[in-house]
Design an enzyme around this catalytic site. Sequence first.
Site, PDB file in Angstrom:
ATOM      1  CD1 TRP A  51      -2.641   1.834   0.325  1.00  0.00           C
ATOM      2  CD2 TRP A  51      -1.784   1.869   2.674  1.00  0.00           C
ATOM      3  NE1 TRP A  51      -3.148   2.831   0.927  1.00  0.00           N
ATOM      4  CE2 TRP A  51      -3.014   2.967   2.198  1.00  0.00           C
ATOM      5  CE3 TRP A  51      -1.400   1.622   3.877  1.00  0.00           C
ATOM      6  CZ2 TRP A  51      -3.230   3.769   3.330  1.00  0.00           C
ATOM      7  CZ3 TRP A  51      -1.965   2.584   4.868  1.00  0.00           C
ATOM      8  CH2 TRP A  51      -2.678   3.586   4.749  1.00  0.00           C
ATOM      9  CG  ASP A  89      -2.132  -2.809   7.738  1.00  0.00           C
ATOM     10  OD1 ASP A  89      -3.083  -2.575   8.339  1.00  0.00           O
ATOM     11  OD2 ASP A  89      -2.149  -2.197   6.474  1.00  0.00           O
ATOM     12  CB  ALA A 105      -6.759  -2.124   6.591  1.00  0.00           C
ATOM     13  CE  LYS A 119     -10.287   1.498   4.088  1.00  0.00           C
ATOM     14  NZ  LYS A 119      -9.480   1.802   2.842  1.00  0.00           N
TER      15      LYS A 119
HETATM   16  C1  LIG Z   1      -3.718  -1.792   3.595  1.00  0.00           C
HETATM   17  C2  LIG Z   1      -4.085  -0.691   4.369  1.00  0.00           C
HETATM   18  N1  LIG Z   1      -3.792  -0.625   5.751  1.00  0.00           N
HETATM   19  C3  LIG Z   1      -4.178   0.627   6.550  1.00  0.00           C
HETATM   20  C4  LIG Z   1      -4.941   1.293   6.015  1.00  0.00           C
HETATM   21  C5  LIG Z   1      -5.413   2.546   6.938  1.00  0.00           C
HETATM   22  O1  LIG Z   1      -6.678   2.756   7.234  1.00  0.00           O
HETATM   23  P1  LIG Z   1      -7.433   3.846   7.892  1.00  0.00           P
HETATM   24  O2  LIG Z   1      -8.059   4.634   6.925  1.00  0.00           O
HETATM   25  O3  LIG Z   1      -8.026   3.506   8.969  1.00  0.00           O
HETATM   26  O4  LIG Z   1      -6.231   4.681   8.372  1.00  0.00           O
HETATM   27  C6  LIG Z   1      -5.566   1.191   4.937  1.00  0.00           C
HETATM   28  C7  LIG Z   1      -6.519   2.217   4.210  1.00  0.00           C
HETATM   29  O5  LIG Z   1      -6.594   2.301   2.917  1.00  0.00           O
HETATM   30  C8  LIG Z   1      -5.062   0.233   3.846  1.00  0.00           C
HETATM   31  O6  LIG Z   1      -5.376  -0.233   2.584  1.00  0.00           O
END
Ligand SMILES: Cc1ncc(COP(=O)(O)O)c(C=O)c1O
Length: 398
Positions: free
Chosen positions: A129, A210, A212, A245
Amino acid sequence: MFGNLETLAPDPILGVTAAFRRDPDPTKVDLGVGVYRDEYGNTPVPAAVREAERALLAEQRTKVYVGPAGNLEFNERIVALALGPLAGQLRERTATIQTVGGCGALRMGAELLHAAAPDSVVHVSDPTWANHEPLLGNSGIALERYPYYEPATRSVAFDRMLGHIDRLPAGAVVLLHACCHNPTGVDLGPEQWRAVADVLERRNLVPFVDLAYQGFGDDLEADVAGLRLLAARLPTLLLAISCSKNFGLYRERAGAFAIVAENAATARAIATHQARTGRRMYSMPPDHGAAIAARVLVDPALRQAWEAELAAMVARMKQLRTLLAGRLAARRPDLDFSWLTRQRGMFSLLGLAPAAITALCGEEHVYMPPDGRINLAGVSDANVDRVADSITRVIGRR
Ligand SMILES: Cc1ncc(COP(=O)(O)O)c(C=O)c1O
C-alpha cells in the site's frame, strides 16, 4: 520562516481523486479511490453503525477525555474480533491502544519499534500500500522490501517470498497484510500462512500484521485465519487494526494497535509506552468512532445486523469481480481475466503498461493511480460496459 518550503506534488492516490473531480466528462469513472461504493456510487454508513451512533448520542452526557489508551471496551472487543477465542487466552500478554484509524495504528507500531529497537528493520511486501513506507519510515525506522507479487501469474510469488524471509536476520520485522492485500488483491492461502509461520518461528522474526479489511475478503473469520495462526504460535506479534472499511467509519478515524508480547510483564510495560507515545503525539484519541464500533460489537442485535451488511458488501464486490471479468473476456476471448475473480477485497492491479494507464485516465476518463490499481467497488452495472470498453481499447499500449 516557511518561505523555503516548496509545494509538494499531490499524494499519488489523493491526486487521482482531485484529477477526477476536475474532469467535466459526464461519463467519467473513478476506480482510484480506496473506499467501498454501492451501486449508486455512494459510500454508505451501515444501518447498524448509524443505529449505534444514535443511541450513543442520546445517552452521552459528557465529552471529557477518554484517557490515553482510549475506549477500553473498544480495545478489548476489537482485538477479540481479530483474534477470536485466542484473545482471551492471550489477554495478559496483550497491550492495546486505541488509535487514529489504521494509519495511526501503523505509525504507533513504528514509533514503538523505533523506541524499543532503533536498529530493527521492517520488511514490507513488494508492492505494498502506497502509504506504508511514508507512514512507517517517517518514524525513523528502516524499511526494506520482500518479493510478494508475480505479475506473470497474478498471484503471490510465494517461493521467492519465503526464500527471502528465510534469509532475514533474527529480530527482523515482517509486515504482512492479513487479507485483501492492497494493491494486488492476492492473499496467502492456508498452507502458505503455515509455511510463513514456520519460517518466522524458526528464524525468530517478528510479524507486524496490518488488518485493514477484516470481513472484506471472504468473511470475518476466514479473513483472520492466518493472523490467528501467527498469534497462536509466535512469542511476539504486532497488530494494526482499522475500522474504516468494515464499519464504514472512515472519517471517524477508529482503529487500534496491539502487541502480543512474550509475557505479561512485557505487555504491561508496553502499555505504558503506548500511552506515552500517544500522549507525546496527540495526547488522547478521539472517542466517537471507537465508541460506535464498541457498541455494534457489544449489542447482539446490532452486531448481527452489521455482520449481515458487511456480508452483503463482500458479496457485491465478488459479484463485480465476476461481472468485470466476464465483460472483459467477452471483448478479448484470447485473454485470461479469471484472475480478477480469484483475487480478494476491493483492489486488483490491471497489469497494463504505464502508457495504457495514462491513456485510461487521460483519454478514457477512467481514473486510477499510476500503478494501475483499480477499486472494483467503483464498477457498477451502469458503468461496467464502459469500463470494459475503455480497458480493452488501451490493452497493448506500451
Ligand atoms: C492496507 C491498508 N492499511 C491501512 C489502512 C489505513 O486505514 P485508515 O483509513 O483506518 O487509516 C489502509 C487504508 O486504505 C489500507 O489500505
